[in-house]
Design a protein around this motif. Structure first.
Motif, PDB file in Angstrom:
ATOM      1  N   GLN A  24       0.806  -1.226   0.000  1.00 32.41           N
ATOM      2  CA  GLN A  24       0.000   0.000   0.000  1.00 32.41           C
ATOM      3  C   GLN A  24       0.840   1.278   0.000  1.00 32.41           C
ATOM      4  O   GLN A  24       0.302   2.379  -0.070  1.00 32.41           O
ATOM      5  N   GLY A  25       2.162   1.155   0.115  1.00 34.43           N
ATOM      6  CA  GLY A  25       3.034   2.333   0.107  1.00 34.43           C
ATOM      7  C   GLY A  25       2.908   3.186   1.360  1.00 34.43           C
ATOM      8  O   GLY A  25       3.044   4.408   1.303  1.00 34.43           O
ATOM      9  N   VAL A  26       2.675   2.537   2.496  1.00 31.82           N
ATOM     10  CA  VAL A  26       2.458   3.270   3.749  1.00 31.82           C
ATOM     11  C   VAL A  26       3.697   4.063   4.151  1.00 31.82           C
ATOM     12  O   VAL A  26       3.596   5.221   4.562  1.00 31.82           O
ATOM     13  N   GLU A  27       4.865   3.461   4.010  1.00 34.72           N
ATOM     14  CA  GLU A  27       6.094   4.164   4.403  1.00 34.72           C
ATOM     15  C   GLU A  27       6.310   5.415   3.552  1.00 34.72           C
ATOM     16  O   GLU A  27       6.673   6.471   4.075  1.00 34.72           O
ATOM     17  N   GLN A  28       6.050   5.314   2.255  1.00 29.42           N
ATOM     18  CA  GLN A  28       6.196   6.479   1.383  1.00 29.42           C
ATOM     19  C   GLN A  28       5.180   7.565   1.740  1.00 29.42           C
ATOM     20  O   GLN A  28       5.495   8.754   1.736  1.00 29.42           O
ATOM     21  N   MET A  29       3.958   7.142   2.043  1.00 27.40           N
ATOM     22  CA  MET A  29       2.924   8.090   2.434  1.00 27.40           C
ATOM     23  C   MET A  29       3.337   8.812   3.728  1.00 27.40           C
ATOM     24  O   MET A  29       3.178  10.027   3.854  1.00 27.40           O
ATOM     25  N   MET A  30       3.900   8.064   4.665  1.00 33.41           N
ATOM     26  CA  MET A  30       4.334   8.638   5.922  1.00 33.41           C
ATOM     27  C   MET A  30       5.474   9.634   5.682  1.00 33.41           C
ATOM     28  O   MET A  30       5.481  10.734   6.241  1.00 33.41           O
ATOM     29  N   TRP A  31       6.438   9.266   4.837  1.00 36.49           N
ATOM     30  CA  TRP A  31       7.552  10.163   4.533  1.00 36.49           C
ATOM     31  C   TRP A  31       7.029  11.453   3.921  1.00 36.49           C
ATOM     32  O   TRP A  31       7.436  12.545   4.307  1.00 36.49           O
ATOM     33  N   LYS A  32       6.133  11.318   2.957  1.00 38.03           N
ATOM     34  CA  LYS A  32       5.606  12.503   2.286  1.00 38.03           C
ATOM     35  C   LYS A  32       4.879  13.407   3.271  1.00 38.03           C
ATOM     36  O   LYS A  32       5.038  14.628   3.246  1.00 38.03           O
ATOM     37  N   THR A  33       4.109  12.816   4.152  1.00 42.43           N
ATOM     38  CA  THR A  33       3.359  13.590   5.130  1.00 42.43           C
ATOM     39  C   THR A  33       4.283  14.325   6.087  1.00 42.43           C
ATOM     40  O   THR A  33       4.083  15.504   6.376  1.00 42.43           O
ATOM     41  N   VAL A  34       5.313  13.653   6.554  1.00 46.89           N
ATOM     42  CA  VAL A  34       6.174  14.237   7.579  1.00 46.89           C
ATOM     43  C   VAL A  34       7.237  15.157   6.991  1.00 46.89           C
ATOM     44  O   VAL A  34       7.400  16.292   7.436  1.00 46.89           O
ATOM     45  N   PHE A  35       7.950  14.694   5.986  1.00 47.21           N
ATOM     46  CA  PHE A  35       9.117  15.430   5.517  1.00 47.21           C
ATOM     47  C   PHE A  35       8.867  16.262   4.262  1.00 47.21           C
ATOM     48  O   PHE A  35       9.268  17.420   4.201  1.00 47.21           O
ATOM     49  N   HIS A  36       8.258  15.683   3.275  1.00 53.00           N
ATOM     50  CA  HIS A  36       8.089  16.368   2.000  1.00 53.00           C
ATOM     51  C   HIS A  36       7.300  17.668   2.162  1.00 53.00           C
ATOM     52  O   HIS A  36       7.690  18.700   1.615  1.00 53.00           O
ATOM     53  N   GLN A  37       6.220  17.621   2.908  1.00 53.10           N
ATOM     54  CA  GLN A  37       5.416  18.822   3.101  1.00 53.10           C
ATOM     55  C   GLN A  37       6.205  19.908   3.828  1.00 53.10           C
ATOM     56  O   GLN A  37       6.078  21.097   3.509  1.00 53.10           O
ATOM     57  N   MET A  38       7.044  19.526   4.779  1.00 52.56           N
ATOM     58  CA  MET A  38       7.861  20.495   5.503  1.00 52.56           C
ATOM     59  C   MET A  38       8.907  21.107   4.579  1.00 52.56           C
ATOM     60  O   MET A  38       9.131  22.325   4.596  1.00 52.56           O
ATOM     61  N   VAL A  39       9.540  20.297   3.755  1.00 47.49           N
ATOM     62  CA  VAL A  39      10.534  20.807   2.812  1.00 47.49           C
ATOM     63  C   VAL A  39       9.885  21.787   1.841  1.00 47.49           C
ATOM     64  O   VAL A  39      10.433  22.855   1.552  1.00 47.49           O
ATOM     65  N   GLU A  40       8.717  21.449   1.347  1.00 45.07           N
ATOM     66  CA  GLU A  40       8.014  22.344   0.425  1.00 45.07           C
ATOM     67  C   GLU A  40       7.632  23.664   1.098  1.00 45.07           C
ATOM     68  O   GLU A  40       7.720  24.726   0.491  1.00 45.07           O
ATOM     69  N   LEU A  41       7.221  23.599   2.354  1.00 44.52           N
ATOM     70  CA  LEU A  41       6.891  24.813   3.103  1.00 44.52           C
ATOM     71  C   LEU A  41       8.120  25.705   3.246  1.00 44.52           C
ATOM     72  O   LEU A  41       8.054  26.923   3.033  1.00 44.52           O
ATOM     73  N   ILE A  42       9.252  25.119   3.580  1.00 52.84           N
ATOM     74  CA  ILE A  42      10.485  25.889   3.728  1.00 52.84           C
ATOM     75  C   ILE A  42      10.904  26.484   2.389  1.00 52.84           C
ATOM     76  O   ILE A  42      11.312  27.641   2.317  1.00 52.84           O
ATOM     77  N   ARG A  43      10.794  25.715   1.316  1.00 54.27           N
ATOM     78  CA  ARG A  43      11.122  26.245  -0.008  1.00 54.27           C
ATOM     79  C   ARG A  43      10.247  27.444  -0.367  1.00 54.27           C
ATOM     80  O   ARG A  43      10.721  28.441  -0.917  1.00 54.27           O
ATOM     81  N   LYS A  44       8.969  27.341  -0.040  1.00 55.70           N
ATOM     82  CA  LYS A  44       8.044  28.445  -0.326  1.00 55.70           C
ATOM     83  C   LYS A  44       8.447  29.687   0.471  1.00 55.70           C
ATOM     84  O   LYS A  44       8.464  30.797  -0.063  1.00 55.70           O
ATOM     85  N   GLN A  45       8.776  29.492   1.739  1.00 60.50           N
ATOM     86  CA  GLN A  45       9.192  30.626   2.567  1.00 60.50           C
ATOM     87  C   GLN A  45      10.478  31.250   2.039  1.00 60.50           C
ATOM     88  O   GLN A  45      10.632  32.469   2.046  1.00 60.50           O
ATOM     89  N   LEU A  46      11.404  30.419   1.578  1.00 60.42           N
ATOM     90  CA  LEU A  46      12.644  30.939   1.007  1.00 60.42           C
ATOM     91  C   LEU A  46      12.360  31.793  -0.222  1.00 60.42           C
ATOM     92  O   LEU A  46      12.997  32.819  -0.441  1.00 60.42           O
ATOM     93  N   ALA A  47      11.421  31.359  -1.037  1.00 54.88           N
ATOM     94  CA  ALA A  47      11.095  32.099  -2.252  1.00 54.88           C
ATOM     95  C   ALA A  47      10.398  33.423  -1.938  1.00 54.88           C
ATOM     96  O   ALA A  47      10.603  34.421  -2.630  1.00 54.88           O
TER      97      ALA A  47
END
Length: 60
Positions: free
Chosen positions: A18-41
């Motif tokens: 079901q890709g649970v580990e990938q879903m968890m990674w995206k929820t925890v880390f990917h969204q935070m990285v994207e938020l920081i990138r947006k703030q940097l821009a």
């Protein structure tokens, strides 16, 4: 998040299918990285950019 962790621990095969580990990674880390990138821009102050770059360096 706790549910994802429980699924991984209780049924590794199903969580892999079901890709649970990938879903968890995206929820925890990917969204935070994207938020920081947006703030940097958006924020052009040197102090903020320095702080956000340090955060990215710590997790990277």
């Amino acid at each position: 998040m706790v549910r994802c962790e429980r699924v991984i621990l209780l049924d590794l095969e199903m969580s892999s299918d079901q890709g649970v580990e990938q879903m968890m990674w995206k929820t925890v880390f990917h969204q935070m990285v994207e938020l920081i990138r947006k703030q940097l821009a958006e924020d052009r102050t040197e102090e903020t950019r320095f702080m956000l770059h340090n955060i990215l360096d710590e997790v990277g």
